[in-house]
Design an enzyme around this catalytic site. Structure first.
Site, PDB file in Angstrom:
ATOM      1  N   ASP A 147       0.833  -1.199   0.000  1.00 11.46           N
ATOM      2  CA  ASP A 147       0.000   0.000   0.000  1.00 11.46           C
ATOM      3  C   ASP A 147       0.871   1.253   0.000  1.00 11.46           C
ATOM      4  O   ASP A 147       1.858   1.338   0.739  1.00 11.46           O
ATOM      5  CB  ASP A 147      -0.893  -0.019   1.250  1.00 11.46           C
ATOM      6  CG  ASP A 147      -1.762   1.204   1.374  1.00 11.46           C
ATOM      7  OD1 ASP A 147      -2.639   1.397   0.515  1.00 11.46           O
ATOM      8  OD2 ASP A 147      -1.556   1.971   2.334  1.00 11.46           O
ATOM      9  N   GLU A 151       1.668  -0.534  -5.027  1.00 10.89           N
ATOM     10  CA  GLU A 151       0.745   0.545  -5.350  1.00 10.89           C
ATOM     11  C   GLU A 151       1.646   1.765  -5.522  1.00 10.89           C
ATOM     12  O   GLU A 151       2.121   2.337  -4.534  1.00 10.89           O
ATOM     13  CB  GLU A 151      -0.271   0.776  -4.234  1.00 10.89           C
ATOM     14  CG  GLU A 151      -1.252   1.877  -4.577  1.00 10.89           C
ATOM     15  CD  GLU A 151      -2.183   2.233  -3.423  1.00 10.89           C
ATOM     16  OE1 GLU A 151      -3.335   2.625  -3.686  1.00 10.89           O
ATOM     17  OE2 GLU A 151      -1.747   2.155  -2.251  1.00 10.89           O
TER      18      GLU A 151
END
Length: 704
Positions: A342, A378
């Site tokens: 993330d 990401e």
């Protein structure tokens, strides 16, 4: 109680069958107490007197799995210098393998008083916070082996543990929403039928619902608020939180592996649940605030490139050790097969800017365990220069946000997207070829947990996040969505037919594209969140997957299965190398490996690509011109395909190109509700004309 010196490594609580070794790092601490917690609310404190390189440690014979514990750190409380030690706060072990209980957000878990943030708070937090748990590491993995599915054969399915399983009609109610549900035959059967090879789980590291959401009666449903990087989230366990969550997670992984399905974890190493300077003192802040967090020039405050209040200090050797130890633990002890990081750009911020040569990437590259599993970034954060799609090192794959945006724009009718769409369809060579990566570096997706579901993407022009309690200000405002003529629910049959066609267009485009496709859980059932594009706090039926009743047919789900099957059966759609745009040597085929045609069947010119309103084209994929060899060096051949895209708002005649095959069969037609399952469509000849209705996609197949 006997207290032996113990060892400084491994960090955390390590049970060996006779007792437990405890080790915790803190450079700031003057003294650390290990507190063994009892069910009557009392605790036994043991001072950790041994210290090696700022790691305090002790071995306690007879301390068994299930024992709850925490630390109390005695040291300086000087916020103006970044120091926030306070022995009144019971601290979680950063290396705890399990955590028990929940936080009730009493003022005692904060280091200051609510009515006076400058005044130190010495209220005991122990009755109001979570506890670390000693875990039994032993588990019978039997003959478990990682599937090790190659990227070119991978189909990723992003899912939430609770959201995927909470409403499944074939699951016992006491298992719904748990790790045990993931390993249940009913869930595995669905994933297998769908053709999924990798289950990418939204955060399962122990997380907490922050104070603001708890007060509003909401929850941190998504889980991007980690407090324990080694501990499976305890609320997803069906039968206890004193280490049972570890066993249950392992059992789920073992069951998924037996079905040939990999397990990828969405991990949040960029920040913790302690938030900014007004956040709680739960673990890292009280242990050694300066070593764990990026502090601002005024060390009372935190640097924040994540939008969550804090960012971990990626140039700290102890933070880097924590992350690498955590990654290795989940691979070696929990048997997971990869990670999706993330806001991964934050991990590259060794100083201020995103640096692809940062220490974190160096450590991952040389690690013999972590470097061998799937690593998915990401590739952005909210800091300056944070959008880094295409800029991660060669070992990494990336969520390709530009793929998502371009495909959405094409099908909703945005001008000047055709040329970029061609690049996205063929693996995004403009992003990945220059650094030695291949099409498989691109994780392609149209929808994910963040944003509209597939159904809502074609049903809403605007976000509808009122239930989140933020006045509809949260969530992305520019979604590249189109409601097909009516906002939200409608009875208009023409609108509903167009929405169904658009959903099939998105699914087909995704699975026909070079790269690695990722589906979002429930999209195969046209799951809706009623226009909420930021359901991070909605732990309810709004965000859970609504499953069909047993035996009930679902045409969209069947279409997804058919498209995954078409991709699986044909290497033309999952090439390991970029197209050359010319004939391939040694194939005895004079045709190029790929060719682009106008709807009239003529090869595209530069002028055709630059036409602002051009939204239709034909793509030829030559199955006889695949340049990469098979596993044993054999030549790979496949059928050839024509992909016809009509993203225009009106019907359009397409001419089947001459000289690229005499007879073709229609194997996909998104204008039909069933999408024409492969092998059942009509035959068409070269030079013949096919009418594609507005916003539809047709695939023709020519046997090799």
């Amino acid at each position: 109680m006997q207290v032996w010196p113990g060892r400084a490594y491994p960090l955390g609580a390590t049970y060996d069958g006779a007792g437990t070794n405890f080790a915790v790092f803190s450079e700031a601490a003057e003294r650390i107490e290990l507190c063994l917690l009892h069910d009557d609310g009392s605790e036994t404190a043991v001072e950790l007197r041994e210290s090696d390189a700022f790691v305090r440690h002790a071995y306690l014979p007879g301390v068994m799995p299930g024992q709850r514990y925490g630390f109390r750190v005695h040291g300086p409380y000087e916020p103006e210098k970044g120091r926030r030690c306070n022995s009144a706060k019971l601290l979680l072990d950063p290396y705890a393998r399990a955590m028990s209980g929940a936080i009730d957000w009493n003022e005692a878990v904060y280091g200051y008083h609510f009515d006076d943030p400058e005044r130190r708070n010495d209220l005991d937090s122990a009755p109001h916070t979570m506890a670390s748990v000693v875990v039994n590491p032993y588990f019978d993995w039997g003959d478990d082996r990682p599937p090790r599915t190659d990227y070119h054969q991978t189909v990723i399915y992003e899912a939430h543990v609770k959201g995927l399983t909470m409403l499944h009609p074939e699951l016992p109610e006491d298992l719904r929403g748990t790790y045990a549900a993931l390993g249940h035959p009913a869930v595995i059967e669905h994933l297998t039928k769908l053709g999924v090879t990798a289950l990418e789980l939204m955060p399962v590291h122990q997380f907490v619902t922050d104070h603001r959401l708890a007060d509003a009666g909401l929850a941190n449903y998504w889980g991007y608020n980690t407090i324990g990087f080694f501990a499976p989230h305890n609320a997803y366990a069906s039968w206890g939180d004193r280490g049972q969550q570890v066993l249950e997670f392992k059992q789920a992984v073992k069951a998924l592996h037996q079905a040939g399905i990999e397990v990828i974890l969405d991990v949040v190493y960029n920040h913790t649940a302690e938030g900014n300077h007004l956040g709680p003192t739960l673990s890292f802040r009280g242990l050694d605030n300066v070593s764990y967090y990026r502090l601002a020039d005024d060390p009372r405050y935190y640097m924040d490139t994540t939008g969550t209040g804090n960012s971990l200090l990626m140039r700290s050797p102890h933070v880097l050790q924590l992350i690498m130890d955590s990654l290795r633990y989940w691979v070696t002890e929990m048997h997971v097969d990869g990670f999706r990081f993330d806001l991964a750009a934050t991990l590259a911020r060794q100083f201020h800017e995103v640096d692809r040569l940062s220490s974190f990437f160096d450590l991952v590259q040389q690690d013999p365990v972590v470097s061998q599993v799937k690593l998915i970034a990401e590739p952005w954060d909210v800091g300056e220069g944070g959008y880094q799609v295409g800029n991660f090192p060669p070992l990494w794959t990336e969520w390709n946000g530009r793929y998502r945006d371009t495909v959405r724009d094409l099908w909703r009718g945005e001008p000047r997207t055709l040329a970029e769409f061609a690049s996205r369809l063929t693996g995004s060579s403009d992003l990945y070829q220059d650094d030695g990566r291949r099409p498989l570096a691109s994780i392609n997706f149209v929808t994910c947990h963040d944003g509209f579901t597939l159904h809502d993407l074609v049903s809403y022009n605007e976000k509808h996040n009122e239930d989140n309690g933020e006045g509809n200000r949260d969530g992305e405002s520019h979604n590249r969505s189109w409601n097909c003529g009516a906002e939200g629910d409608t009875d208009d049959e023409d609108v509903l037919a167009l929405r169904g066609r658009q959903m099939r267009n998105f699914i087909a485009t995704l699975l026909l594209s070079q790269g690695v496709p990722m589906l979002s859980h429930g999209d195969e059932f046209a799951r809706t969140q009623k226009g909420n594009n930021n359901a991070y706090c909605q732990d309810s039926e709004l965000s859970w997957v609504h499953w069909p009743e047993p035996g009930e047919k679902h045409p969209l789900c069947e279409f997804v299965q058919a498209m995954v099957g078409l991709r699986r059966d044909h290497p033309a759609f999952r090439r390991r190398r970029f197209f050359h745009g010319r004939p391939v040597e040694g194939t005895h085929d004079e045709l190029s490996d790929i060719a682009w045609f106008t709807p009239e069947g003529e090869e595209m010119t530069q002028r055709d690509w630059q036409e602002a309103q051009a939204r239709a084209l034909t793509v030829f994929l030559n199955g006889n011109a695949i340049s990469e060899p098979g596993e044993r060096g054999e030549r790979i051949t496949d059928d050839s395909f024509l992909l016809m895209f009509n993203a225009q708002p009106t019907s359009r005649e397409f001419t089947v190109p001459a000289d690229h095959g005499s007879q073709w069969q229609v194997v996909v037609d998104t204008a039909r509700e069933d999408g024409v399952p492969p092998g059942t469509g009509p035959m068409v000849a070269a030079g013949s004309r096919i009418t594609l209705v507005d916003r539809s996609l047709t695939v023709l197949q020519r046997p090799a």
